[in-house]
Design a protein around this motif. Structure first.
Motif, PDB file in Angstrom:
ATOM      1  N   MET B 661     -18.981  13.198 -45.503  1.00 35.39           N
ATOM      2  CA  MET B 661     -20.312  12.854 -44.949  1.00 35.39           C
ATOM      3  C   MET B 661     -20.552  11.375 -45.021  1.00 35.39           C
ATOM      4  N   ASP B 662     -20.234  10.852 -46.146  1.00 34.41           N
ATOM      5  CA  ASP B 662     -20.471   9.417 -46.331  1.00 34.41           C
ATOM      6  C   ASP B 662     -19.567   8.613 -45.403  1.00 34.41           C
ATOM      7  N   GLY B 663     -18.321   9.042 -45.372  1.00 40.10           N
ATOM      8  CA  GLY B 663     -17.336   8.321 -44.573  1.00 40.10           C
ATOM      9  C   GLY B 663     -17.684   8.327 -43.082  1.00 40.10           C
ATOM     10  N   TYR B 664     -17.971   9.512 -42.563  1.00 36.57           N
ATOM     11  CA  TYR B 664     -18.283   9.594 -41.134  1.00 36.57           C
ATOM     12  C   TYR B 664     -19.557   8.856 -40.809  1.00 36.57           C
ATOM     13  N   SER B 665     -20.502   8.961 -41.725  1.00 31.40           N
ATOM     14  CA  SER B 665     -21.758   8.238 -41.467  1.00 31.40           C
ATOM     15  C   SER B 665     -21.488   6.751 -41.379  1.00 31.40           C
ATOM     16  N   GLN B 666     -20.675   6.283 -42.310  1.00 31.85           N
ATOM     17  CA  GLN B 666     -20.369   4.857 -42.292  1.00 31.85           C
ATOM     18  C   GLN B 666     -19.612   4.483 -41.034  1.00 31.85           C
ATOM     19  N   ALA B 667     -18.661   5.369 -40.694  1.00 29.41           N
ATOM     20  CA  ALA B 667     -17.886   5.111 -39.473  1.00 29.41           C
ATOM     21  C   ALA B 667     -18.804   5.028 -38.263  1.00 29.41           C
ATOM     22  N   MET B 668     -19.762   5.933 -38.224  1.00 29.05           N
ATOM     23  CA  MET B 668     -20.709   5.936 -37.107  1.00 29.05           C
ATOM     24  C   MET B 668     -21.511   4.660 -37.067  1.00 29.05           C
ATOM     25  N   LEU B 669     -21.991   4.305 -38.261  1.00 26.58           N
ATOM     26  CA  LEU B 669     -22.783   3.074 -38.326  1.00 26.58           C
ATOM     27  C   LEU B 669     -21.972   1.894 -37.827  1.00 26.58           C
ATOM     28  N   GLU B 670     -20.687   1.939 -38.143  1.00 30.24           N
ATOM     29  CA  GLU B 670     -19.857   0.810 -37.717  1.00 30.24           C
ATOM     30  C   GLU B 670     -19.456   0.900 -36.243  1.00 30.24           C
ATOM     31  N   ASP B 671     -18.979   2.095 -35.888  1.00 33.17           N
ATOM     32  CA  ASP B 671     -18.396   2.185 -34.534  1.00 33.17           C
ATOM     33  C   ASP B 671     -19.423   2.483 -33.425  1.00 33.17           C
ATOM     34  N   TYR B 672     -20.489   3.080 -33.802  1.00 32.37           N
ATOM     35  CA  TYR B 672     -21.478   3.427 -32.763  1.00 32.37           C
ATOM     36  C   TYR B 672     -22.768   2.648 -32.934  1.00 32.37           C
ATOM     37  N   ALA B 673     -22.653   1.513 -33.604  1.00 36.13           N
ATOM     38  CA  ALA B 673     -23.854   0.723 -33.866  1.00 36.13           C
ATOM     39  C   ALA B 673     -24.618   0.422 -32.590  1.00 36.13           C
ATOM     40  N   ASP B 674     -23.852   0.056 -31.564  1.00 35.39           N
ATOM     41  CA  ASP B 674     -24.551  -0.286 -30.318  1.00 35.39           C
ATOM     42  C   ASP B 674     -25.201   0.927 -29.657  1.00 35.39           C
ATOM     43  N   LYS B 675     -24.701   2.106 -29.996  1.00 38.21           N
ATOM     44  CA  LYS B 675     -25.290   3.271 -29.351  1.00 38.21           C
ATOM     45  C   LYS B 675     -26.463   3.837 -30.139  1.00 38.21           C
ATOM     46  N   LEU B 676     -26.734   3.258 -31.283  1.00 40.70           N
ATOM     47  CA  LEU B 676     -27.806   3.806 -32.115  1.00 40.70           C
ATOM     48  C   LEU B 676     -28.982   2.868 -32.160  1.00 40.70           C
ATOM     49  N   ASP B 677     -30.137   3.482 -32.089  1.00 40.03           N
ATOM     50  CA  ASP B 677     -31.319   2.645 -32.293  1.00 40.03           C
ATOM     51  C   ASP B 677     -31.563   2.496 -33.798  1.00 40.03           C
ATOM     52  N   LYS B 681     -29.808   4.544 -36.889  1.00 36.68           N
ATOM     53  CA  LYS B 681     -29.088   3.848 -37.963  1.00 36.68           C
ATOM     54  C   LYS B 681     -29.715   4.184 -39.302  1.00 36.68           C
ATOM     55  N   LYS B 682     -31.024   4.210 -39.273  1.00 32.58           N
ATOM     56  CA  LYS B 682     -31.743   4.532 -40.514  1.00 32.58           C
ATOM     57  C   LYS B 682     -31.351   5.907 -41.019  1.00 32.58           C
ATOM     58  N   TRP B 683     -31.358   6.842 -40.132  1.00 32.32           N
ATOM     59  CA  TRP B 683     -31.056   8.214 -40.536  1.00 32.32           C
ATOM     60  C   TRP B 683     -29.635   8.339 -41.049  1.00 32.32           C
ATOM     61  N   LEU B 684     -28.728   7.655 -40.372  1.00 32.86           N
ATOM     62  CA  LEU B 684     -27.358   7.699 -40.873  1.00 32.86           C
ATOM     63  C   LEU B 684     -27.290   7.092 -42.273  1.00 32.86           C
ATOM     64  N   THR B 685     -28.033   6.030 -42.425  1.00 29.28           N
ATOM     65  CA  THR B 685     -28.078   5.404 -43.751  1.00 29.28           C
ATOM     66  C   THR B 685     -28.608   6.385 -44.791  1.00 29.28           C
ATOM     67  N   ASN B 686     -29.633   7.102 -44.372  1.00 29.07           N
ATOM     68  CA  ASN B 686     -30.198   8.102 -45.282  1.00 29.07           C
ATOM     69  C   ASN B 686     -29.163   9.159 -45.652  1.00 29.07           C
ATOM     70  N   ILE B 687     -28.402   9.565 -44.625  1.00 26.02           N
ATOM     71  CA  ILE B 687     -27.361  10.568 -44.893  1.00 26.02           C
ATOM     72  C   ILE B 687     -26.400  10.029 -45.942  1.00 26.02           C
ATOM     73  N   ARG B 688     -26.036   8.796 -45.727  1.00 30.47           N
ATOM     74  CA  ARG B 688     -25.122   8.173 -46.663  1.00 30.47           C
ATOM     75  C   ARG B 688     -25.713   8.159 -48.053  1.00 30.47           C
ATOM     76  N   ALA B 689     -26.926   7.702 -48.123  1.00 31.04           N
ATOM     77  CA  ALA B 689     -27.595   7.587 -49.429  1.00 31.04           C
ATOM     78  C   ALA B 689     -27.649   8.942 -50.123  1.00 31.04           C
ATOM     79  N   SER B 690     -28.015   9.951 -49.356  1.00 31.71           N
ATOM     80  CA  SER B 690     -28.118  11.284 -49.952  1.00 31.71           C
ATOM     81  C   SER B 690     -26.778  11.757 -50.483  1.00 31.71           C
ATOM     82  N   SER B 691     -25.736  11.578 -49.668  1.00 32.30           N
ATOM     83  CA  SER B 691     -24.430  12.067 -50.125  1.00 32.30           C
ATOM     84  C   SER B 691     -23.952  11.273 -51.326  1.00 32.30           C
ATOM     85  N   GLN B 692     -24.258   9.994 -51.369  1.00 31.44           N
ATOM     86  CA  GLN B 692     -23.877   9.196 -52.540  1.00 31.44           C
ATOM     87  C   GLN B 692     -24.627   9.643 -53.784  1.00 31.44           C
TER      88      GLN B 692
END
Lengths: 124, 866
Positions: B661-677, B681-692
């Motif tokens: 979860m953490d890994g994919y979220s980070q990957a998304m944040l990195e690779d799909y940054a331009d596609k995310l508002d 991005k915030k929500w992905l960050t939240n996902i990361r935070a929660s899994s951590q």
């Protein structure tokens, strides 16, 4: 140009994906050969089973080895790598989720070259 | 009237004066009237002086007539019986001898209370024979007693020679010469008479000055002729002193009047004196006079028949002394012979001088037979003294010696002591050798030692098998029984053998499976405690013992026979003993002794094991408890390991998906940054935070479970160093933060290094976390001294907390701050608490909002220094 192959041994597909991605992101462009359990890894290394008749040039130059795998685990693989003169000096980096001292100690005892914990910060 | 009661008598004849008893005179008369010249006054004197008078005559009629003329009150004397006139024929009787008659008259006289006999012999010599008889025998007899006699002869019958012959035999003779009476005394007689007079004077001198008492008496006979009294005739000064009586008060008086009660005296004074007086045989004796309450040593003699004299001394003091000594001697003898210790007096050649009864009995002899024997021979059966002999030592060095001696001939062990006996010169003449029988004592000592050995064994072993083996071994040594076994009651009511040594091979197999529900064996009775103490083969403490099983089984005890174990007997065990092993009131097993020989389990042995069995019981219980403990510990360890491995696996497997979860979220944040508002991005960050967060939680839970389960490895720990390395690490995680760390150096404690590291990491980590907003953050690690113990603390000046929530702080997952402000899992303090608790300490906290918090803890492992 001969390809310097990196062998990745891990049973978790997500970890595999993320590791490969991380390698790419770090500009490590070598070909990555993946074995998703210990037995397959050994078969590849020693040209056995499915990989009988594998091209000898395609021996990896470094092995990223996960520990916790079903059937044949990382330590077993490492042991056999170190036991075989053909593969004895292959660099092996243990890559695992475990931070346990016991695993670290055993890893070095079996002769790994480095031990990193997942998720790996490849910059380091 | 002063009368001299010695032998001097008034003759009545002025020419002669006094004569002594035993005198015989002769008289030559011409006419019968001549006779009376002499005999008249003669008899008068006799009658007046208490003498019994006898006139032996052949001319009775005339004599009577003559007497009446000359002695006026002759009638009185005749009536009184003091005068006897008797014909010569009657006098001499058939034997023609008159000495018997003389003595008879004397006895009669004495018995009548007269002083003696005064005789007159007046009979014509034998006409026919013409021979002049000289009465030698009569004269002889007279001379010996209290008798005076005149022999009257007709003058004309004798010529000068004949006359002289007669005169020679008498002390003196009376002859009428030219009308006047003259005395013819032979010179011998005169010399003798003078000598006698002088002798008497000497005697008197001795008499009055001698230290011994002297008394002279005349015996008084009763009608039967038995002595019944005596009259004091003479006593000396010593007598007066001894008896406290005056001579003038007692002379002439009867002893029964002077000393009333003497006739009843058990010493039979009168009887004894009488015998002396009558037989003439002297007597010497010592007797007690009850009447006078004194002891006398008496020498009695009789110079004249019917009379006796005594010399005596008062030996009362000596007698008392003697009696004392005798009493003491008797007491000593009694003591000597009643003392149970064996006592012998030995001389310095090892011979027995004396043995007391106890010693003699022990040797099987009488005390008399022991004397003279060599002690080493009769006691030890040796031909010379043994080396340990304390008597030899005493004789050598004149000191007391003591030794413990074992002598089977006397039946056991003795404590022997010898004390030297010294003579006046200080030389050793022998010793007093006392032996005290300590056989029983030694036996008790031995028994105590044996008991002690068993107790030592009981305490030494904690492992059940070793304990029982050792016990069985020791039992065999002590009892010499062939077979020893121990049964223990297990949970299912069986009493198998836990240890057995040398039983016949079949025995354990047959006997081990025995249940207490069975009734076929004595073992069951003993274990159940249903033994009847009235039966001879049961003891009052519940043991069973038989010294001859074959005999026992043939007795008529129907009730018990059915319950007895025939197996023991069938296998040939004649001696069997079963002793219960008790713990408090419970019987947990029994000790089984067996032997093929009879009499191998006497009561003493059984009692010994009864005494040690409770110690064994406790030991067995302890061993069993240990076994149980070991089992549980092993189980616990296994369970722990399983848990560990489980937690490890679980946490590992739980982490993998989080990693993804953490890994994919980070990957998304990195690779799909331009596609995310931003929101994406915030929500992905939240996902990361929660899994951590979850990963952290898993780590914490794993950590906590380890803390709880792990073994403490205690060692010296330098808390200051530990704090230092932790704080350096913390600083490294956020190098930009300005934090002041104040660590008191040199704080050493004793505990598990790993766990303490975790605890401090938590506390300092918290402090670091909660001072994040502080401009000048300050974190302290130090100690206080509170109530005599060292209290460590971690203090910060950060966010602090409200004291009213203090109870929630140490509960898992209870957080006093929201996650937004201070991330954390809420496990940390619980872990700290567990760690500190495992170290025997306490942890508590104080805080104030925005002022900071202080966490205190103690480590009570004992070795807090400085």
């Amino acid at each position: 140009m001969k390809n310097k192959i990196i062998m990745l041994v891990d049973d978790n597909e997500h970890d595999v994906f993320l590791t490969q991605r991380a390698l790419k992101k770090s500009n490590i462009a070598n070909e990555v050969v993946v074995a998703n359990d210990g037995q397959k890894a050994l078969d590849y290394l020693f040209g056995k089973g499915k990989f009988a008749g594998r091209d000898p040039d395609r021996m990896p130059v470094v092995i990223l080895l996960d520990l916790k795998m079903p059937r044949v685990d990382g330590f077993e693989v490492l042991k056999q790598i170190r036991a075989n003169p053909q593969t004895r000096y292959l660099p092996v980096v243990i890559m695992t989720a475990s931070k346990e001292d016991i695993d670290i100690v055993q890893g070095y005892a079996e002769g790994c070259n480095a031990y990193v914990t997942k998720p790996v910060d490849f910059n380091r | 009237m002063e009368t001299n009661y010695l032998d001097k008598r008034k003759s009545g004849i002025s020419l002669i004066g006094d004569v002594l008893w035993g005198t015989s005179l002769c008289q030559f008369y011409q006419t019968r009237e001549d006779l009376l010249d002499i005999l008249g006054p003669y008899f008068k004197a006799g009658l007046e002086n208490n003498e019994f008078c006898v006139w032996v005559t052949s001319d009775e009629e005339n004599v009577k007539r003559l007497l009446y003329q000359t002695v006026p009150d002759i009638e009185k004397y005749l009536l009184k019986g003091q005068f006897e006139i008797i014909s010569d024929k009657r006098w001499t009787g058939r034997s023609r001898k008159s000495d018997k008659s003389i003595l008879a008259r004397l006895d009669k006289a004495i018995s009548l209370g007269f002083d003696g006999v005064r005789l007159e012999f007046d009979f014509s010599p034998d006409i026919n024979s013409g021979k002049i008889s000289i009465y030698h025998d009569e004269i002889e007899t007279i001379s010996r007693y209290n008798i005076i006699a005149i022999f009257s002869y007709p003058r004309d019958r004798f010529d000068a020679v004949g006359l002289m012959e007669i005169v020679k035999n008498h002390q003196c003779a009376l002859i009428r010469n030219s009308g006047k009476w003259e005395v013819l005394e032979s010179s011998d007689a005169r010399i003798v008479r003078n000598a006698l007079v002088r002798g008497e004077e000497k005697l008197k001198a001795v008499f009055s000055h001698m230290a011994e008492g002297f008394a002279y008496h005349r015996i008084v006979l009763d009608e039967k002729g038995q002595p019944c009294d005596y009259i004091f005739l003479e006593v000396n000064e010593a007598f007066e002193k001894f008896l406290g009586l005056k001579a003038k008060d007692i002379i002439g008086k009867r002893v029964t009047r002077v000393l009333p009660g003497i006739e009843k005296d058990p010493a039979d004074w009168i009887g004894r004196y009488g015998k002396v007086a009558l037989t003439g045989k002297p007597a010497r004796f010592e007797s007690y006079a009850k009447v006078l309450k004194k002891w006398y040593s008496v020498s009695a003699f009789s110079p004249n028949r019917g009379f006796f004299g005594i010399t005596f001394s008062d030996i009362t003091e000596r007698k008392n002394y003697e009696n004392e000594i005798l009493k003491t001697k008797t007491e000593w003898e009694r003591t000597f012979n009643s003392v149970p210790d064996l006592i012998v007096l030995l001389d310095n050649k090892h011979r027995v001088i004396r043995a007391n009864k106890a010693m003699a009995d022990r040797l099987g002899l009488t005390p008399e037979k022991c004397a003279g024997l060599h002690c080493y021979q009769v006691v030890h059966g040796l031909s010379k003294p043994p080396e340990f002999c304390p008597h030899s030592l005493t004789c050598r060095d004149k000191q007391e010696h003591t030794a413990e001696v074992h002598e089977p001939r006397l039946g056991g062990d003795f404590l022997v002591s010898t004390t030297p006996v010294l003579n006046d010169l200080g030389e050793v003449t022998g010793s007093i050798h006392v032996s005290r029988d300590i056989t029983e004592l030694k036996k008790t000592e031995t028994e105590l030692q044996t008991s002690r050995r068993f107790l030592e064994i009981a305490n030494q072993y904690t492992d059940l098998r070793s304990l029982l083996q050792a016990f069985v071994q020791q039992t065999r040594e002590v009892t010499n029984c062939e077979a020893v076994g121990i049964r223990l009651l297990d949970d299912s009511g069986n009493i198998p053998y836990y240890a057995c040594d040398d039983f016949n091979a079949q025995f354990p197999g047959l006997e081990s499976p025995l249940s207490i529900k069975s009734d076929r064996c004595m073992c069951v009775n003993v274990i159940k405690g249903t033994t009847n103490p009235d039966m001879p083969f049961y003891t009052s403490d519940g043991s069973f013992y038989i010294n001859g099983t074959s005999r026992f089984l043939t007795t008529d005890n129907q009730g018990d026979r059915g319950r007895t174990c025939h197996v023991c007997n069938t296998l040939g065990y004649e001696s069997v003993a079963l002793i219960p092993i008790r713990v408090g009131v419970h019987i947990i097993g029994l000790i089984h002794l067996a032997d093929h020989k009879e009499n191998m389990v006497p009561l003493n042995t059984v009692k010994l094991f009864e005494r040690v069995s409770s110690a064994l019981g406790i030991s067995v219980q302890r061993a069993l408890a240990e076994m149980e403990l070991k089992k549980r510990t092993a189980e616990l360890e296994t369970s722990n390991k399983e848990l560990e491995s489980f937690s490890y696996t679980v946490s590992h497997d739980l982490r993998a998906p989080l990693r993804s979860m953490d890994g994919y979220s980070q990957a998304m944040l990195e690779d799909y940054a331009d596609k995310l508002d931003e929101q994406g991005k915030k929500w992905l960050t939240n996902i990361r935070a929660s899994s951590q967060e979850m990963a952290q939680l898993i780590d914490d839970i794993l950590g906590l479970s380890r803390v709880v389960r792990s073994e403490l490895h205690l060692q010296n720990v330098n808390l200051s160093d530990l704090a230092g390395s932790i704080t350096r690490e913390l600083q490294r995680t956020q190098p930009d933060r300005q934090v002041e760390f104040i660590i008191t150096p040199g704080l050493e404690s004793f505990g598990d290094a790993n766990l303490l590291k975790i605890a401090l990491t938590n506390l300092l980590g918290n402090a670091f976390k909660f001072t994040a907003g502080c401009r000048s953050a300050r974190i302290e690690f130090g100690f206080d001294q509170q109530d005599g113990r060292r209290v460590y603390f971690v203090r910060d000046n950060g966010a602090g907390f409200e004291m009213k929530y203090i109870n929630k702080m140490f509960k898992p997952f209870q957080r006093l701050h929201s996650d937004k402000n201070f991330p954390g899992t809420g496990i940390g303090l619980v872990t700290v608490q567990r760690i500190i608790q495992r170290h025997g300490g306490e942890v508590w906290a104080e805080g104030e909002i925005n002022k900071g918090a202080t966490f205190y803890f103690t480590i009570n492992q004992g070795k807090d220094e400085r």
